[in-house]
Write an enzyme that holds these catalytic residues in place. Structure first.
Site, mmCIF file in Angstrom:
data_model
loop_
_atom_site.group_PDB
_atom_site.id
_atom_site.type_symbol
_atom_site.label_atom_id
_atom_site.label_comp_id
_atom_site.label_asym_id
_atom_site.label_seq_id
_atom_site.Cartn_x
_atom_site.Cartn_y
_atom_site.Cartn_z
ATOM 1 C CB CYS A 120 -0.912 -0.014 1.222
ATOM 2 S SG CYS A 120 -1.950 1.452 1.364
ATOM 3 C CB CYS A 167 -5.032 3.784 -4.513
ATOM 4 S SG CYS A 167 -4.205 2.170 -4.624
#
Length: 296
Positions: free
Chosen positions: A90, A230
């Site tokens: 991530c 993101c």
């Protein structure tokens, strides 16, 4: 143990609950993750960042072995999506993770390594305070997987499949402008080729690059739904945006609902991601209260 300490942070409004657990003693099971991330009955987040030593996670059976290129003594980002599933990497999370370590004195210096399920990620933390920081992450070399389609309602979009440690389908839509992007029902989710993406996929929809190498993007993340930003998806989209202009390297700025991130792809294909991190709160939470109230 029912009461645990937590912090709350975000990277371009992609938000996370931080659990500082060096010895991997907290039972981080899916019901706890779902409870913590519940935006009405929990703390609320897109995911959970457990801050632990790599060796401790192996000894606790959380990861089966030390990933290649990761030191057993390094800090490891044990990342979980809001639905309780694990994710390999991530990009926004690792910035918040690095900010936490640097601002709370858990590392010496501003440049250090973070272990992830996708491998080692070198980070550089600048302009750091306990509340805010700017962090650059070495994201490795994205891998092109081919071209695939997805459907949003009745509309078919074609994208470039990119592995950034986790799978992405980055769709640069010709003629799409910011107003059109805002009107898309990205929050509703997509249909995609499950043979091509057997483990699911993060899907990005982007405008083309303008003359200043700037574009806009929205993202639907597997296990979380639409998020405000993101990090790995931004890198995947940068690869697709550059490819759309016939380039394999360059520097782009991508603005998402939560803010702007910068991506540089070098001549050898390696990517870096730069953006902000903010830690907004610290406290304690009774794990039983967030897991048992409705049978999570």
């Amino acid at each position: 143990m029912t009461t645990i300490a937590f912090a709350k942070g975000h990277g371009t409004e992609n938000d996370f609950v931080i659990l500082h657990d060096p010895d991997a003693r907290i039972a981080v099971d899916p019901s706890l993750i779902r409870g913590l991330c519940d935006r009405r009955a929990g703390i609320g987040a897109d995911g959970v960042l457990r801050v632990a030593r790599t060796r401790a996670l192996v000894e606790a059976g959380v990861i089966s072995a030390v990933p290649e290129s990761v030191s057993p003594e390094s800090w490891f980002m044990d990342y979980r999506n809001a639905d309780g599933t694990t994710a390999e990497m991530c990009g926004n999370g690792v910035r918040v993770f690095a900010h936490w370590l640097a601002s709370r004195g858990h590392v010496t210096g501003r440049t250090f390594d973070v272990g992830t399920r996708a491998g080692n990620r070198p980070v550089s933390v600048g302009d750091v305070t306990k509340r805010q920081a700017t962090v650059t992450v070495s994201m490795g070399t994205p891998t092109l997987l081919g071209v695939s389609d997805c459907m949003l309602g009745r509309t078919t979009m074609t994208g470039l499949a990119v592995d950034c440690g986790n799978p992405h389908l980055a769709c640069v839509v010709p003629g799409l402008n910011l107003d059109g992007l805002k009107d898309l029902a990205v929050d509703a989710g997509f249909e995609f080729d499950r043979d091509f993406f057997p483990d699911g996929v993060n899907i990005e929809i982007a405008t083309a690059l303008d003359d200043n190498d700037h574009a806009f993007m929205r993202v639907h993340e597997r296990g979380a739904g639409e998020t405000r930003a993101c990090g790995t998806g931004t890198v995947a989209t940068a690869v697709a945006l550059l490819a759309d202009t016939g380039r394999t390297c360059g520097h782009v700025i991508i603005t998402e609902p939560g803010g702007s991130l910068e991506v540089t792809i070098t001549d050898d294909g390696a990517a870096t991601l730069t953006g902000p991190s903010v830690i907004v709160a610290e406290g304690t939470v009774d794990t039983q209260m967030v897991t048992d109230w409705r049978g999570n």
